[in-house]
Scaffold this motif. Structure first.
Motif, PDB file in Angstrom:
ATOM      1  N   SER A 148      23.751  39.059  31.875  1.00 48.32           N
ATOM      2  CA  SER A 148      23.486  37.624  31.797  1.00 48.32           C
ATOM      3  C   SER A 148      24.739  36.846  31.420  1.00 48.32           C
ATOM      4  N   TYR A 149      25.497  37.382  30.445  1.00 50.86           N
ATOM      5  CA  TYR A 149      26.711  36.692  30.026  1.00 50.86           C
ATOM      6  C   TYR A 149      27.760  36.730  31.128  1.00 50.86           C
ATOM      7  N   ALA A 150      27.815  37.842  31.859  1.00 51.34           N
ATOM      8  CA  ALA A 150      28.743  37.931  32.983  1.00 51.34           C
ATOM      9  C   ALA A 150      28.417  36.877  34.033  1.00 51.34           C
ATOM     10  N   GLN A 151      27.142  36.680  34.285  1.00 51.23           N
ATOM     11  CA  GLN A 151      26.734  35.656  35.254  1.00 51.23           C
ATOM     12  C   GLN A 151      27.109  34.259  34.767  1.00 51.23           C
ATOM     13  N   GLN A 152      26.943  34.019  33.474  1.00 53.25           N
ATOM     14  CA  GLN A 152      27.338  32.721  32.924  1.00 53.25           C
ATOM     15  C   GLN A 152      28.830  32.473  33.112  1.00 53.25           C
ATOM     16  N   LEU A 153      29.633  33.511  32.882  1.00 55.06           N
ATOM     17  CA  LEU A 153      31.071  33.383  33.074  1.00 55.06           C
ATOM     18  C   LEU A 153      31.411  33.102  34.530  1.00 55.06           C
ATOM     19  N   MET A 154      30.724  33.788  35.431  1.00 55.75           N
ATOM     20  CA  MET A 154      30.981  33.561  36.844  1.00 55.75           C
ATOM     21  C   MET A 154      30.546  32.161  37.261  1.00 55.75           C
ATOM     22  N   ASP A 155      29.424  31.708  36.730  1.00 55.35           N
ATOM     23  CA  ASP A 155      28.951  30.358  37.041  1.00 55.35           C
ATOM     24  C   ASP A 155      29.948  29.298  36.578  1.00 55.35           C
ATOM     25  N   GLN A 156      30.537  29.534  35.411  1.00 57.88           N
ATOM     26  CA  GLN A 156      31.418  28.538  34.818  1.00 57.88           C
ATOM     27  C   GLN A 156      32.858  28.637  35.323  1.00 57.88           C
ATOM     28  N   TYR A 157      33.338  29.859  35.538  1.00 61.33           N
ATOM     29  CA  TYR A 157      34.745  30.053  35.882  1.00 61.33           C
ATOM     30  C   TYR A 157      34.912  30.823  37.197  1.00 61.33           C
ATOM     31  N   GLY A 158      33.933  30.691  38.064  1.00 60.88           N
ATOM     32  CA  GLY A 158      33.940  31.461  39.298  1.00 60.88           C
ATOM     33  C   GLY A 158      35.180  31.277  40.143  1.00 60.88           C
ATOM     34  N   ASP A 159      35.695  30.049  40.220  1.00 55.43           N
ATOM     35  CA  ASP A 159      36.888  29.809  41.025  1.00 55.43           C
ATOM     36  C   ASP A 159      38.077  30.613  40.503  1.00 55.43           C
ATOM     37  N   THR A 160      38.174  30.691  39.188  1.00 58.55           N
ATOM     38  CA  THR A 160      39.271  31.443  38.569  1.00 58.55           C
ATOM     39  C   THR A 160      39.176  32.916  38.917  1.00 58.55           C
ATOM     40  N   TYR A 161      38.001  33.489  38.717  1.00 61.10           N
ATOM     41  CA  TYR A 161      37.836  34.903  38.987  1.00 61.10           C
ATOM     42  C   TYR A 161      38.014  35.225  40.462  1.00 61.10           C
ATOM     43  N   THR A 162      37.394  34.418  41.317  1.00 61.82           N
ATOM     44  CA  THR A 162      37.480  34.661  42.750  1.00 61.82           C
ATOM     45  C   THR A 162      38.917  34.561  43.239  1.00 61.82           C
ATOM     46  N   ALA A 163      39.650  33.589  42.703  1.00 64.76           N
ATOM     47  CA  ALA A 163      41.037  33.401  43.119  1.00 64.76           C
ATOM     48  C   ALA A 163      41.886  34.630  42.826  1.00 64.76           C
ATOM     49  N   ASN A 164      41.486  35.394  41.833  1.00 60.20           N
ATOM     50  CA  ASN A 164      42.261  36.562  41.444  1.00 60.20           C
ATOM     51  C   ASN A 164      41.562  37.873  41.776  1.00 60.20           C
ATOM     52  N   GLY A 165      40.592  37.817  42.697  1.00 54.67           N
ATOM     53  CA  GLY A 165      39.970  39.028  43.211  1.00 54.67           C
ATOM     54  C   GLY A 165      39.006  39.704  42.272  1.00 54.67           C
ATOM     55  N   ILE A 166      38.453  38.955  41.315  1.00 49.11           N
ATOM     56  CA  ILE A 166      37.569  39.528  40.295  1.00 49.11           C
ATOM     57  C   ILE A 166      36.147  39.034  40.546  1.00 49.11           C
ATOM     58  N   GLY A 167      35.241  39.974  40.779  1.00 49.40           N
ATOM     59  CA  GLY A 167      33.870  39.616  41.110  1.00 49.40           C
ATOM     60  C   GLY A 167      32.892  39.825  39.975  1.00 49.40           C
ATOM     61  N   LEU A 168      31.624  39.528  40.260  1.00 44.81           N
ATOM     62  CA  LEU A 168      30.575  39.606  39.248  1.00 44.81           C
ATOM     63  C   LEU A 168      30.384  41.036  38.737  1.00 44.81           C
ATOM     64  N   ASP A 169      30.451  42.018  39.615  1.00 47.98           N
ATOM     65  CA  ASP A 169      30.270  43.401  39.171  1.00 47.98           C
ATOM     66  C   ASP A 169      31.339  43.810  38.153  1.00 47.98           C
ATOM     67  N   THR A 170      32.568  43.330  38.362  1.00 52.94           N
ATOM     68  CA  THR A 170      33.642  43.628  37.410  1.00 52.94           C
ATOM     69  C   THR A 170      33.337  43.007  36.057  1.00 52.94           C
ATOM     70  N   LEU A 171      32.849  41.777  36.068  1.00 56.21           N
ATOM     71  CA  LEU A 171      32.528  41.104  34.805  1.00 56.21           C
ATOM     72  C   LEU A 171      31.375  41.807  34.091  1.00 56.21           C
ATOM     73  N   LYS A 172      30.404  42.288  34.846  1.00 59.50           N
ATOM     74  CA  LYS A 172      29.303  43.027  34.229  1.00 59.50           C
ATOM     75  C   LYS A 172      29.827  44.304  33.566  1.00 59.50           C
ATOM     76  N   SER A 173      30.679  45.013  34.275  1.00 59.30           N
ATOM     77  CA  SER A 173      31.256  46.241  33.711  1.00 59.30           C
ATOM     78  C   SER A 173      32.071  45.933  32.472  1.00 59.30           C
ATOM     79  N   PHE A 174      32.836  44.861  32.545  1.00 56.68           N
ATOM     80  CA  PHE A 174      33.651  44.445  31.404  1.00 56.68           C
ATOM     81  C   PHE A 174      32.783  44.146  30.182  1.00 56.68           C
ATOM     82  N   GLN A 175      31.706  43.406  30.372  1.00 59.03           N
ATOM     83  CA  GLN A 175      30.831  43.053  29.257  1.00 59.03           C
ATOM     84  C   GLN A 175      30.163  44.281  28.663  1.00 59.03           C
TER      85      GLN A 175
END
Length: 370
Positions: A125-152
């Motif tokens: 859930s927190y990973a999704q919140q981060l993607m919702d809020q900073y998605g452009d940043t992550y996408t610009a650098n090749g970082i997707g939702l699955d990576t954020l979930k693993s990170f969390q």
């Protein structure tokens, strides 16, 4: 505990204005121990390393020009004057971060750790919140939702290792007496009232004379509080004395800047601070040392940063909360650095089969930092 993991997300969040780009990447870049490093995880670690380099840049170095900055030299240790080329610094920090991840995962598995369904859902859930809020940043650098979930999830395991290693049933348990000793000697439970050094309507800041006048009045209030709390039998009575002193003095203090005083202005808050957070919060002059010098039940007034002063009292933390409720916080302060140092060492000793060819397809030159 050092926020090595959390710092990665925070660093990315600072660059929320990045534009999108598409990176062609391999699925993984190899393994460290049994930990398989996905391309997204590699890019996350690499971007964090770049942000660490940005924090060390001189004011005349343009960190948005990534290719040029990677060739630049930064000072990595102000005390020794040690320097590094940014490209090398980023490569080293990227590998260190990945080794740290691998160590967390390996130690967690070896100790029989397992995240609950609730923890997994929370991390996702927190990973999704981060993607919702900073998605452009992550996408610009090749970082997707699955990576954020693993990170969390790795972050949760990192936190859990404190209890798994140092908890009452842990690998090398810390006794209650050790926890209590650290709490009493190296942590600070404060009851306090914060006083703004600016007009809350016009945002005009107090000048030097006004600040001195307000501090003198607050110090008088602290003296009155100490006199009233001298014979207090418990923390409740001590905090009541602090509130009474604040309520009596704040109207005059607020009047210096023509601030509107209300009864809520005298509300007393409490917070438990570690020695390091005390230094980071009390940045003005010797304000941190003022707090350190207080005995439990003793009040003082100090300007603790550029925009506020505080009428405060140090109180007994075990009179506010039982040891069990504070255990995690104390363990983090007492053993957090030790844990991270051991994980860093452990990670550096794991067999690495990272692929140079795969990592070359994820060059730091493709970082977007605008």
């Amino acid at each position: 505990m050092k926020t090595k993991l959390l710092a990665l997300v925070c660093a990315l969040a600072l660059a929320a204005g990045l534009v999108g780009c598409t990176l062609s990447t391999p699925d993984t870049v190899g393994k460290i121990g049994d930990y398989e490093v996905s391309s997204g995880t590699y890019l996350l670690a690499q971007y964090s390393a770049y942000q660490q380099a940005c924090q060390l840049a001189d004011t005349d170095q343009d960190t948005s020009d990534v290719k040029a900055f990677l060739k630049a030299t930064i000072t990595t240790d102000a005390d020794t004057g040690e320097t590094a080329v940014v490209r090398d610094f980023v490569a080293d920090k990227t590998r260190e971060t990945l080794e740290f991840y691998a160590a967390v995962e390996s130690r967690f598995d070896a100790l029989g750790g397992k995240l609950t369904e609730e923890q997994l859902a929370s991390a996702d859930s927190y990973a999704q919140q981060l993607m919702d809020q900073y998605g452009d940043t992550y996408t610009a650098n090749g970082i997707g939702l699955d990576t954020l979930k693993s990170f969390q999830r790795t972050q949760l395991k990192h936190t859990a290792l404190l209890e798994m290693i140092y908890g009452a049933e842990g690998e090398t348990p810390v006794s209650d007496s050790q926890l209590t000793e650290h709490l009493v000697n190296d942590m600070y439970e404060l009851a306090y009232v914060s006083i703004p050094l600016y007009n809350t309507s016009t945002y005009a800041f107090a000048d030097e004379d006004q600040s001195a006048q307000m501090l003198k009045l607050a110090q008088s209030a602290a003296q009155s509080c100490n006199a009233a709390a001298k014979d207090a039998q418990d923390v409740s009575a001590q905090v009541s004395a602090l509130y009474d002193a604040a309520a009596a003095s704040l109207p005059e203090i607020y009047a210096v800047l023509d601030n509107d005083y209300t009864s809520d202005s005298a509300n007393v808050q409490t917070e438990l601070l570690t020695d390091s957070t005390l230094d980071s919060a009390f940045t003005q002059g010797d304000s941190a040392d003022t707090v350190r010098s207080l005995a439990c039940g003793e009040a003082a007034a100090t300007q603790y940063n550029n925009v506020a002063m505080m009428l405060l009292m140090r109180i007994d933390p075990l009179a506010v909360s039982p040891l069990e409720d504070l255990r995690s916080q104390i363990l983090s302060d007492l053993k957090g650095d030790e844990l991270d140092e051991s994980l860093t060492q452990y990670g550096s000793q794991l067999d690495s089969s990272l692929s140079d060819s795969a990592m070359k397809k994820l060059p730091a030159t493709r970082i977007v930092n605008r």
